[in-house]
Scaffold this active site. Structure first.
Site, PDB file in Angstrom:
ATOM      1  N   LYS A  36      46.384  11.916  31.896  1.00 37.61           N
ATOM      2  CA  LYS A  36      45.695  13.215  31.816  1.00 37.61           C
ATOM      3  C   LYS A  36      46.604  14.340  32.303  1.00 37.61           C
ATOM      4  CE  LYS A  36      42.733  14.549  35.187  1.00 37.61           C
ATOM      5  NZ  LYS A  36      43.092  15.895  35.694  1.00 37.61           N
ATOM      6  N   ASN A  37      47.236  14.114  33.449  1.00 32.31           N
ATOM      7  CA  ASN A  37      48.002  15.203  34.059  1.00 32.31           C
ATOM      8  C   ASN A  37      49.321  15.495  33.353  1.00 32.31           C
ATOM      9  OD1 ASN A  37      45.956  15.571  35.833  1.00 32.31           O
ATOM     10  ND2 ASN A  37      47.048  14.796  37.640  1.00 32.31           N
ATOM     11  N   ARG A  73      42.562  25.736  46.751  1.00 25.78           N
ATOM     12  CA  ARG A  73      43.506  25.634  45.633  1.00 25.78           C
ATOM     13  C   ARG A  73      43.861  26.985  45.010  1.00 25.78           C
ATOM     14  NH1 ARG A  73      41.612  20.725  41.845  1.00 25.78           N
ATOM     15  NH2 ARG A  73      43.723  19.975  41.751  1.00 25.78           N
ATOM     16  N   ARG A  81      35.893  13.304  33.010  1.00 23.65           N
ATOM     17  CA  ARG A  81      36.983  14.271  32.895  1.00 23.65           C
ATOM     18  C   ARG A  81      38.333  13.558  32.947  1.00 23.65           C
ATOM     19  NH1 ARG A  81      37.305  17.808  37.413  1.00 23.65           N
ATOM     20  NH2 ARG A  81      39.240  18.198  36.349  1.00 23.65           N
ATOM     21  N   CYS A  92      37.445  25.014  44.181  1.00 22.58           N
ATOM     22  CA  CYS A  92      36.839  23.806  43.626  1.00 22.58           C
ATOM     23  C   CYS A  92      36.495  22.909  44.780  1.00 22.58           C
ATOM     24  CB  CYS A  92      37.744  23.136  42.621  1.00 22.58           C
ATOM     25  SG  CYS A  92      38.932  22.071  43.376  1.00 22.58           S
ATOM     26  N   ASP A 136      45.636  11.642  44.645  1.00 23.77           N
ATOM     27  CA  ASP A 136      44.672  11.192  43.632  1.00 23.77           C
ATOM     28  C   ASP A 136      44.319   9.705  43.758  1.00 23.77           C
ATOM     29  OD1 ASP A 136      44.549  13.734  42.640  1.00 23.77           O
ATOM     30  OD2 ASP A 136      45.699  13.343  40.818  1.00 23.77           O
TER      31      ASP A 136
HETATM   32  C1  UD1 Z   1      47.788  18.627  40.391  1.00 23.00           C
HETATM   33  C2  UD1 Z   1      47.023  17.551  39.661  1.00 23.00           C
HETATM   34  C3  UD1 Z   1      45.968  16.926  40.577  1.00 23.00           C
HETATM   35  C4  UD1 Z   1      46.599  16.458  41.876  1.00 23.00           C
HETATM   36  C5  UD1 Z   1      47.448  17.553  42.513  1.00 23.00           C
HETATM   37  C6  UD1 Z   1      48.257  17.063  43.704  1.00 23.00           C
HETATM   38  C7  UD1 Z   1      47.115  18.303  37.356  1.00 23.00           C
HETATM   39  C8  UD1 Z   1      46.370  18.867  36.188  1.00 23.00           C
HETATM   40  N1  UD1 Z   1      46.410  18.143  38.478  1.00 23.00           N
HETATM   41  O1  UD1 Z   1      46.842  19.640  40.743  1.00 23.00           O
HETATM   42  O2  UD1 Z   1      45.380  15.820  39.902  1.00 23.00           O
HETATM   43  O3  UD1 Z   1      45.589  16.098  42.798  1.00 23.00           O
HETATM   44  O4  UD1 Z   1      48.397  18.086  41.555  1.00 23.00           O
HETATM   45  O5  UD1 Z   1      49.065  15.993  43.352  1.00 23.00           O
HETATM   46  O6  UD1 Z   1      48.274  17.973  37.273  1.00 23.00           O
HETATM   47  N2  UD1 Z   1      48.771  25.507  46.406  1.00 23.00           N
HETATM   48  C9  UD1 Z   1      48.937  26.767  46.935  1.00 23.00           C
HETATM   49  N3  UD1 Z   1      49.272  27.806  46.076  1.00 23.00           N
HETATM   50  C10 UD1 Z   1      49.451  27.625  44.747  1.00 23.00           C
HETATM   51  C11 UD1 Z   1      49.291  26.336  44.212  1.00 23.00           C
HETATM   52  C12 UD1 Z   1      48.940  25.289  45.066  1.00 23.00           C
HETATM   53  O7  UD1 Z   1      48.765  26.960  48.128  1.00 23.00           O
HETATM   54  O8  UD1 Z   1      49.750  28.601  44.029  1.00 23.00           O
HETATM   55  C13 UD1 Z   1      48.396  24.369  47.290  1.00 23.00           C
HETATM   56  C14 UD1 Z   1      47.041  23.760  46.938  1.00 23.00           C
HETATM   57  O9  UD1 Z   1      45.986  24.446  47.548  1.00 23.00           O
HETATM   58  C15 UD1 Z   1      47.203  22.347  47.474  1.00 23.00           C
HETATM   59  C16 UD1 Z   1      48.686  22.054  47.260  1.00 23.00           C
HETATM   60  O10 UD1 Z   1      49.308  23.318  47.062  1.00 23.00           O
HETATM   61  O11 UD1 Z   1      46.898  22.296  48.854  1.00 23.00           O
HETATM   62  C17 UD1 Z   1      48.997  21.175  46.071  1.00 23.00           C
HETATM   63  O12 UD1 Z   1      48.303  21.642  44.936  1.00 23.00           O
HETATM   64  P1  UD1 Z   1      48.892  21.537  43.452  1.00 23.00           P
HETATM   65  O13 UD1 Z   1      50.053  20.601  43.430  1.00 23.00           O
HETATM   66  O14 UD1 Z   1      49.086  22.912  42.930  1.00 23.00           O
HETATM   67  O15 UD1 Z   1      47.677  20.872  42.695  1.00 23.00           O
HETATM   68  P2  UD1 Z   1      47.360  21.097  41.172  1.00 23.00           P
HETATM   69  O16 UD1 Z   1      48.616  21.398  40.459  1.00 23.00           O
HETATM   70  O17 UD1 Z   1      46.191  22.003  41.032  1.00 23.00           O
END
Ligand code: UD1
Length: 425
Positions: A22-23, A122, A398, A117, A306
């Site tokens: 998925k990711n 996030r 999902r 969420c 995950d």
């Molecule tokens: C992706 C995955 C999700 C997985 C996560 C962590 C997809 C579609 N989803 O989610 O399944 O659980 O990686 O491995 O690939 N953060 C910030 N600022 C930002 C972006 C992120 O502070 O602009 C923080 C988030 O709050 C979190 C951490 O960084 O604490 C990691 O999040 P991130 O790697 O961005 O998760 P996703 O990419 O949303």
């Protein structure tokens, strides 16, 4: 609303095939917006999030044609809008992945803010900072991110936090920028490598994807390509944990290799015999009860957040006491309360959980709160006494393809129900 009815007690045995990740599928579908030519993707998982992304691409003006259930061709020749509407973005946070491609291709993008969420705040601040560093003018107004840049400029950008979709958004945007972009402290997840492979097949010039420094030399345009999505390491891991919890013996095929070393190490510590071939992983518990394992989540190649809920479920019935620390998301223990309804002994202190293994859990109705939390509840149901009814399984749909079918193929009793039998209600 559908629910899953699980009758615990079966020892899982047999073979199943892994689905596409998925990711990886979500960012790669969004990457098709970068080219006017046709991009054909194979091994797409049939999931709600994949359908939502295809709907979003169609809204933007792309033609999306299903070749067969696991292959689609996307052609984004004439995009009709640069706006990703709230109605779609609110159902799937990963919709933010259209921001980089739309901005790079059209010079303008309006994407609804994904909002919070269940598993934490996030934010998307790093996505926005990175695009600003590439010269974009970005405003957040009326709940929308509005980004403009007649031509993005290559830059060196050090990411504050390791973010998976943040890295992907910036990598995609940089493919069409003028000059070279260096992304430092980039996420190293295999799905980022898969996205880079697809982009390079489309004519991008990316090196270092899968390491913490990614170099992207901008090109004028990207062309069509064909790409096969890599296997879903979280799905594979989930089925292997299920096999370990039920003291069974399961082979997952079409796994690729090297995708889940940290998870396999933990399963070995729990007492599993693991045998890896180039394209399959076999786990055998030889009828033994798993031993408790400590888990400390971290960005790849560390232990994936995950898989945290699934290992918490394992620790609930393992021999011993385990400590689980969640270091990626600030609020990802909601499954603990539901596991307690099944009789689990879990104590939460901030981002740590202490889990004392029990011989037996008791079936009960439980509520899924997010995608991976629901997987943990299903696994607990597989070993609980009597019946467990998992509500709100749209979370599972999902991210897991034909979950109940795959479990049934391994000998588990898992049924999707709309009418609930009296004794389980
Ligand atoms: C992706 C995955 C999700 C997985 C996560 C962590 C997809 C579609 N989803 O989610 O399944 O659980 O990686 O491995 O690939 N953060 C910030 N600022 C930002 C972006 C992120 O502070 O602009 C923080 C988030 O709050 C979190 C951490 O960084 O604490 C990691 O999040 P991130 O790697 O961005 O998760 P996703 O990419 O949303």
């Amino acid at each position: 609303m559908d629910k899953l009815l699980i009758e615990g007690g079966a020892r899982l045995a047999g073979e199943i095939d892994a689905s596409g990740a998925k990711n990886a599928a979500l960012p790669i579908l969004c990457a098709t917006l970068l080219s006017a030519d046709a991009v054909t993707l194979h091994n797409l998982p049939q999931l709600q999030d994949v359908r939502t992304t295809q709907r979003l691409l169609r809204e933007l003006g792309a033609e999306v044609q299903a070749e067969d259930p696991t292959a689609v061709t996307v052609q984004a020749r004439d995009l009709v809008t640069h706006t990703a509407p709230y109605e779609l973005v609110k159902t799937m946070r990963a919709s933010i992945l259209v921001l980089g491609p739309l901005l790079a291709r059209l010079g303008e993008a309006r994407v609804s803010l994904p909002g919070g969420c269940a598993i934490g705040a996030r934010p998307v601040d790093i996505h926005l900072e990175g695009l600003r560093a590439m010269g974009a003018d970005i405003r957040v107004e009326g709940g929308f991110i509005h980004a403009r840049a007649s031509k993005l400029q290559g830059t060196r950008f050090v990411m504050d936090t390791v973010t998976v979709t943040g890295t992907e958004n910036l990598m995609m945007a940089a493919t069409l920028a003028e000059g070279t972009t260096l992304l430092e402290n980039a996420a190293c997840e295999p799905e980022i490598g898969d996205l880079a492979t697809c982009l390079n097949a489309m004519g991008a010039r990316i090196s270092g994807a899968g390491t913490s420094t990614i170099r992207i030399e901008g090109v004028e345009r990207l062309h069509g390509a064909e790409h096969r999505i890599l296997p879903d390491r979280i799905e594979i891991g989930t089925f292997l944990v299920a096999a370990a919890m039920t003291r069974g013996s399961v082979t997952v095929r079409q796994t690729g290799s090297g995708l889940l070393d940290a998870v396999l190490r933990k399963l070995q510590q729990a007492g599993a015999r693991i045998h890896c071939e180039a394209d399959s992983i076999q786990l055998d518990m030889a009828g033994r009860r798993p031993v408790s394992v400590d888990v400390h989540t971290a960005p790849f190649p560390g232990f994936p957040t995950d898989m945290q809920a699934q290992f918490m479920a394992l620790d609930c019935i393992a021999d011993g006491v385990a400590t689980i620390s969640e270091n990626v998301f600030e609020n990802r223990f909601m499954h603990a309360l539901e596991l307690q309804r099944l009789g689990a002994d879990i104590r939460i202190e901030g981002h740590m959980a202490v889990v004392r293994g029990r011989e037996q859990l008791e079936g009960a109705p439980v509520m899924a709160t997010d995608l991976r939390a629901s997987a943990g509840l299903v696994l607990a149901g597989l070993v609980a006494d009597r019946q467990t009814l998992v509500d709100r399984i749209y979370h599972l749909d999902r991210g897991y393809e034909r979950l109940e079918e795959k479990f049934r193929a391994l000998g588990a009793y898992v049924q999707r129900v709309t009418h609930i039998p009296q004794e389980a209600a």
